[in-house]
Design a protein around this motif. Structure first.
Motif, PDB file in Angstrom:
ATOM      1  N   GLU A   1      -8.575 -13.257  -8.997  1.00 38.60           N
ATOM      2  CA  GLU A   1      -7.990 -13.775  -7.769  1.00 38.60           C
ATOM      3  C   GLU A   1      -6.994 -12.769  -7.210  1.00 38.60           C
ATOM      4  OE1 GLU A   1      -8.636 -16.514  -6.095  1.00 38.60           O
ATOM      5  OE2 GLU A   1     -10.147 -17.234  -7.525  1.00 38.60           O
ATOM      6  N   PRO A   2      -7.010 -12.539  -5.898  1.00 35.67           N
ATOM      7  CA  PRO A   2      -6.015 -11.642  -5.295  1.00 35.67           C
ATOM      8  C   PRO A   2      -4.594 -12.140  -5.550  1.00 35.67           C
ATOM      9  CG  PRO A   2      -7.779 -12.146  -3.754  1.00 35.67           C
ATOM     10  CD  PRO A   2      -7.956 -13.080  -4.903  1.00 35.67           C
ATOM     11  N   VAL A   3      -3.663 -11.220  -5.534  1.00 37.01           N
ATOM     12  CA  VAL A   3      -2.242 -11.530  -5.696  1.00 37.01           C
ATOM     13  C   VAL A   3      -1.503 -10.968  -4.491  1.00 37.01           C
ATOM     14  CG1 VAL A   3      -0.171 -11.121  -7.085  1.00 37.01           C
ATOM     15  CG2 VAL A   3      -2.379 -11.485  -8.213  1.00 37.01           C
ATOM     16  N   TYR A   4      -0.676 -11.808  -3.879  1.00 42.41           N
ATOM     17  CA  TYR A   4       0.045 -11.360  -2.694  1.00 42.41           C
ATOM     18  C   TYR A   4       1.545 -11.516  -2.886  1.00 42.41           C
ATOM     19  CZ  TYR A   4      -4.543 -11.300  -0.530  1.00 42.41           C
ATOM     20  OH  TYR A   4      -5.852 -11.017  -0.247  1.00 42.41           O
ATOM     21  N   LEU A   5       2.296 -10.868  -2.016  1.00 43.98           N
ATOM     22  CA  LEU A   5       3.744 -10.887  -2.118  1.00 43.98           C
ATOM     23  C   LEU A   5       4.318 -12.261  -1.780  1.00 43.98           C
ATOM     24  CD1 LEU A   5       4.381  -7.468  -0.351  1.00 43.98           C
ATOM     25  CD2 LEU A   5       4.778  -7.955  -2.783  1.00 43.98           C
ATOM     26  N   LYS A   6       5.464 -12.524  -2.376  1.00 44.12           N
ATOM     27  CA  LYS A   6       6.196 -13.755  -2.075  1.00 44.12           C
ATOM     28  C   LYS A   6       7.681 -13.424  -1.953  1.00 44.12           C
ATOM     29  CE  LYS A   6       6.565 -15.052  -6.972  1.00 44.12           C
ATOM     30  NZ  LYS A   6       6.045 -13.768  -7.441  1.00 44.12           N
ATOM     31  N   LYS A   7       8.410 -14.333  -1.361  1.00 40.75           N
ATOM     32  CA  LYS A   7       9.839 -14.119  -1.155  1.00 40.75           C
ATOM     33  C   LYS A   7      10.523 -13.812  -2.486  1.00 40.75           C
ATOM     34  CE  LYS A   7      13.959 -16.296   0.819  1.00 40.75           C
ATOM     35  NZ  LYS A   7      14.499 -17.515   1.477  1.00 40.75           N
ATOM     36  N   GLY A   8      11.367 -12.783  -2.484  1.00 39.99           N
ATOM     37  CA  GLY A   8      12.096 -12.395  -3.680  1.00 39.99           C
ATOM     38  C   GLY A   8      11.449 -11.292  -4.476  1.00 39.99           C
ATOM     39  N   ASP A   9      10.185 -10.979  -4.186  1.00 43.31           N
ATOM     40  CA  ASP A   9       9.528  -9.868  -4.881  1.00 43.31           C
ATOM     41  C   ASP A   9      10.200  -8.543  -4.508  1.00 43.31           C
ATOM     42  OD1 ASP A   9       7.703 -11.513  -6.134  1.00 43.31           O
ATOM     43  OD2 ASP A   9       6.049 -11.075  -4.766  1.00 43.31           O
ATOM     44  N   VAL A  10      10.068  -7.570  -5.403  1.00 40.27           N
ATOM     45  CA  VAL A  10      10.624  -6.249  -5.177  1.00 40.27           C
ATOM     46  C   VAL A  10       9.519  -5.216  -5.374  1.00 40.27           C
ATOM     47  CG1 VAL A  10      12.284  -4.513  -5.948  1.00 40.27           C
ATOM     48  CG2 VAL A  10      12.941  -6.927  -5.895  1.00 40.27           C
ATOM     49  N   MET A  11       9.312  -4.381  -4.374  1.00 43.51           N
ATOM     50  CA  MET A  11       8.355  -3.280  -4.456  1.00 43.51           C
ATOM     51  C   MET A  11       9.100  -1.978  -4.680  1.00 43.51           C
ATOM     52  SD  MET A  11       5.796  -4.173  -1.252  1.00 43.51           S
ATOM     53  CE  MET A  11       7.131  -4.607  -0.118  1.00 43.51           C
ATOM     54  N   GLU A  12       8.563  -1.132  -5.549  1.00 46.49           N
ATOM     55  CA  GLU A  12       9.090   0.207  -5.748  1.00 46.49           C
ATOM     56  C   GLU A  12       7.931   1.184  -5.764  1.00 46.49           C
ATOM     57  OE1 GLU A  12      12.690   0.900  -8.120  1.00 46.49           O
ATOM     58  OE2 GLU A  12      11.438   2.221  -9.355  1.00 46.49           O
ATOM     59  N   LEU A  13       7.971   2.182  -4.895  1.00 45.27           N
ATOM     60  CA  LEU A  13       6.839   3.085  -4.756  1.00 45.27           C
ATOM     61  C   LEU A  13       7.310   4.525  -4.713  1.00 45.27           C
ATOM     62  CD1 LEU A  13       5.728   2.814  -1.029  1.00 45.27           C
ATOM     63  CD2 LEU A  13       7.106   1.039  -2.079  1.00 45.27           C
ATOM     64  N   THR A  14       6.497   5.399  -5.314  1.00 45.00           N
ATOM     65  CA  THR A  14       6.871   6.796  -5.503  1.00 45.00           C
ATOM     66  C   THR A  14       5.671   7.693  -5.254  1.00 45.00           C
ATOM     67  OG1 THR A  14       8.525   6.231  -7.187  1.00 45.00           O
ATOM     68  CG2 THR A  14       7.718   8.491  -7.176  1.00 45.00           C
ATOM     69  N   ILE A  15       5.916   8.839  -4.625  1.00 46.11           N
ATOM     70  CA  ILE A  15       4.931   9.919  -4.569  1.00 46.11           C
ATOM     71  C   ILE A  15       5.606  11.164  -5.113  1.00 46.11           C
ATOM     72  CG2 ILE A  15       3.456  11.359  -3.119  1.00 46.11           C
ATOM     73  CD1 ILE A  15       3.136   9.051  -1.209  1.00 46.11           C
ATOM     74  N   GLU A  16       4.905  11.868  -5.961  1.00 46.33           N
ATOM     75  CA  GLU A  16       5.426  13.040  -6.635  1.00 46.33           C
ATOM     76  C   GLU A  16       6.073  14.016  -5.646  1.00 46.33           C
ATOM     77  OE1 GLU A  16       3.588  16.670  -9.407  1.00 46.33           O
ATOM     78  OE2 GLU A  16       2.325  15.005  -8.734  1.00 46.33           O
ATOM     79  N   GLY A  17       7.344  14.306  -5.868  1.00 47.44           N
ATOM     80  CA  GLY A  17       8.067  15.258  -5.047  1.00 47.44           C
ATOM     81  C   GLY A  17       8.592  14.720  -3.734  1.00 47.44           C
ATOM     82  N   GLU A  74       0.847  -1.196   0.000  1.00 43.01           N
ATOM     83  CA  GLU A  74       0.000   0.000   0.000  1.00 43.01           C
ATOM     84  C   GLU A  74       0.882   1.245   0.000  1.00 43.01           C
ATOM     85  OE1 GLU A  74      -3.039   0.355   2.940  1.00 43.01           O
ATOM     86  OE2 GLU A  74      -3.762  -1.700   2.721  1.00 43.01           O
ATOM     87  N   VAL A  75       0.953   1.957  -1.119  1.00 46.06           N
ATOM     88  CA  VAL A  75       1.665   3.229  -1.142  1.00 46.06           C
ATOM     89  C   VAL A  75       0.779   4.289  -0.488  1.00 46.06           C
ATOM     90  CG1 VAL A  75       0.867   3.761  -3.499  1.00 46.06           C
ATOM     91  CG2 VAL A  75       2.846   4.960  -2.556  1.00 46.06           C
ATOM     92  N   GLU A  76       1.373   5.073   0.416  1.00 47.32           N
ATOM     93  CA  GLU A  76       0.582   6.061   1.151  1.00 47.32           C
ATOM     94  C   GLU A  76       1.381   7.347   1.398  1.00 47.32           C
ATOM     95  OE1 GLU A  76      -1.715   4.805   4.418  1.00 47.32           O
ATOM     96  OE2 GLU A  76      -2.241   2.876   3.520  1.00 47.32           O
ATOM     97  N   LEU A  77       0.655   8.438   1.465  1.00 43.65           N
ATOM     98  CA  LEU A  77       1.220   9.724   1.862  1.00 43.65           C
ATOM     99  C   LEU A  77       1.331   9.774   3.378  1.00 43.65           C
ATOM    100  CD1 LEU A  77       1.959  12.772   1.283  1.00 43.65           C
ATOM    101  CD2 LEU A  77      -0.482  13.228   1.661  1.00 43.65           C
ATOM    102  N   ALA A 119       0.711  12.841  -7.509  1.00 41.05           N
ATOM    103  CA  ALA A 119       0.646  11.544  -8.163  1.00 41.05           C
ATOM    104  C   ALA A 119       1.401  10.510  -7.335  1.00 41.05           C
ATOM    105  CB  ALA A 119       1.230  11.630  -9.564  1.00 41.05           C
ATOM    106  N   MET A 120       0.910   9.273  -7.346  1.00 42.43           N
ATOM    107  CA  MET A 120       1.539   8.210  -6.570  1.00 42.43           C
ATOM    108  C   MET A 120       1.430   6.886  -7.324  1.00 42.43           C
ATOM    109  SD  MET A 120      -1.404   8.617  -3.628  1.00 42.43           S
ATOM    110  CE  MET A 120      -0.521   7.767  -2.338  1.00 42.43           C
ATOM    111  N   SER A 121       2.421   6.020  -7.102  1.00 42.54           N
ATOM    112  CA  SER A 121       2.414   4.747  -7.812  1.00 42.54           C
ATOM    113  C   SER A 121       3.195   3.703  -7.027  1.00 42.54           C
ATOM    114  CB  SER A 121       3.037   4.893  -9.208  1.00 42.54           C
ATOM    115  OG  SER A 121       4.411   5.238  -9.116  1.00 42.54           O
ATOM    116  N   LEU A 122       2.927   2.435  -7.349  1.00 42.53           N
ATOM    117  CA  LEU A 122       3.668   1.325  -6.758  1.00 42.53           C
ATOM    118  C   LEU A 122       3.791   0.212  -7.794  1.00 42.53           C
ATOM    119  CD1 LEU A 122       3.493  -0.171  -3.208  1.00 42.53           C
ATOM    120  CD2 LEU A 122       3.265  -1.695  -5.184  1.00 42.53           C
ATOM    121  N   ASP A 123       5.014  -0.297  -7.949  1.00 43.23           N
ATOM    122  CA  ASP A 123       5.296  -1.419  -8.849  1.00 43.23           C
ATOM    123  C   ASP A 123       5.727  -2.628  -8.025  1.00 43.23           C
ATOM    124  OD1 ASP A 123       4.947   0.506 -10.796  1.00 43.23           O
ATOM    125  OD2 ASP A 123       7.055   0.546 -11.409  1.00 43.23           O
ATOM    126  N   VAL A 124       5.381  -3.810  -8.507  1.00 40.12           N
ATOM    127  CA  VAL A 124       5.896  -5.059  -7.950  1.00 40.12           C
ATOM    128  C   VAL A 124       6.600  -5.795  -9.078  1.00 40.12           C
ATOM    129  CG1 VAL A 124       5.363  -7.247  -6.819  1.00 40.12           C
ATOM    130  CG2 VAL A 124       4.074  -5.192  -6.211  1.00 40.12           C
TER     131      VAL A 124
END
Length: 282
Positions: free
Chosen positions: A254-270, A124-127, A198-203
């Motif tokens: 179907e929901p998708v959840y994290l697993k070992k080895g995954d990489v999250m990258e998240l950004t909020i503008e500025g 969950e990307v959050e301010l 603007a906000m985003s999150l990649d897996v």
């Protein structure tokens, strides 16, 4: 200003990111970036420093949570209209409040460790909102005067713990490493319109969340007004304000959840970018 804390866990030092992205040491001017040093007077004094005269931090030190000794870690749930829609939840009448244990707080690039038995760990990307001075019973009109700055937070959540272990959401929100915070505390004067970021999150390089703070149900000012009517907010308290759509539990069919080895990258503008690799507790 972009204020930062760097160094080993528990030994972080205060720093500042200059206009060229270079990390500068603030140790000669402030003890830490924490509640005791987030008032208007201290922030003004730091803003008046000649950044070019600050020592450059050599090497590639670890970046810690951008606020030290966080007091309360307050969290607002279901605060984006498009996220509420994806979960099928009704729009709340008042801000939904839960707490995240301070022991969950880690740096923005530290590993996120799934707890034993986890099969439903989500992103969950959050301010994040950092309180700069004590406030109680403040109005919406005055609320932002009490903010020191803003940051990125990943409100990592174990959904089975959150919804199936009988109790409040805190159970699924407070696992160790479930609160990456930073990389910087960006002072409010540099953020502009906090309700249009603007906000985003990649897996694993795939875009999962795309949103903007303009779809918040309750604005930052409304949240502060509400919370300060319930309890005193102190300097160094952090409020994380909800997430836009695209969380794993909302994926169809179907929901998708994290697993070992995954990489999250998240950004909020500025406010910068976080990156975490996912591991498992032994």
């Amino acid at each position: 200003m972009k204020l930062v804390r760097y160094g080993d866990v528990g030994e972080e030092k205060p720093g500042m990111i200059d206009a060229d992205g270079v990390l500068r040491d603030l140790s000669a001017h402030v003890k830490d970036i924490d509640g005791a040093h987030l008032g208007d007077a201290v922030l003004h004094a730091l803003s008046e420093l000649n950044v070019d005269h600050l020592p450059v931090v050599e090497g590639n030190p670890r970046i810690g949570p951008c606020v030290g000794n966080i007091g309360k870690f307050l969290c607002i749930g279901l605060n984006y209209s498009d996220h509420a829609a994806e979960t099928g939840a009704a729009i709340p009448e008042h801000p939904i409040l839960f707490f995240k244990a301070n022991s969950a707080i880690v740096g923005p690039y530290d590993d996120v460790m799934m707890p034993r038995g986890s099969t439903h760990t989500d992103w969950e990307v959050e301010l994040g909102v950092v309180i700069g001075k004590e406030c109680k019973y403040v109005s919406e009109a005055d609320a932002l005067d009490y903010v020191a700055g803003y940051c990125v937070i990943n409100d990592v959540s174990e959904r089975h713990f959150q919804t199936q272990l009988t109790g409040q959401w805190t159970k699924g929100k407070s696992c160790d490493t479930f609160g990456p915070t930073g990389p910087w505390l960006v002072t409010k004067d540099e953020v502009g319109d906090v309700q249009n970021l603007a906000m985003s999150l990649d897996v694993n390089g795939k875009r999962m969340q795309t949103g903007n703070t303009n779809t918040m149900i309750f604005t930052v000012a409304q949240i502060i007004e509400h919370l300060s009517g319930l309890m005193t907010l102190h300097p160094g308290d952090v409020i994380t304000t909800g997430t836009p759509p695209g969380v794993g539990m909302g994926i169809k069919p179907e929901p998708v959840y994290l697993k070992k080895g995954d990489v999250m990258e998240l950004t909020i503008e500025g406010l910068g970018t976080q990156r975490q690799s996912v591991g498992e507790d032994a």
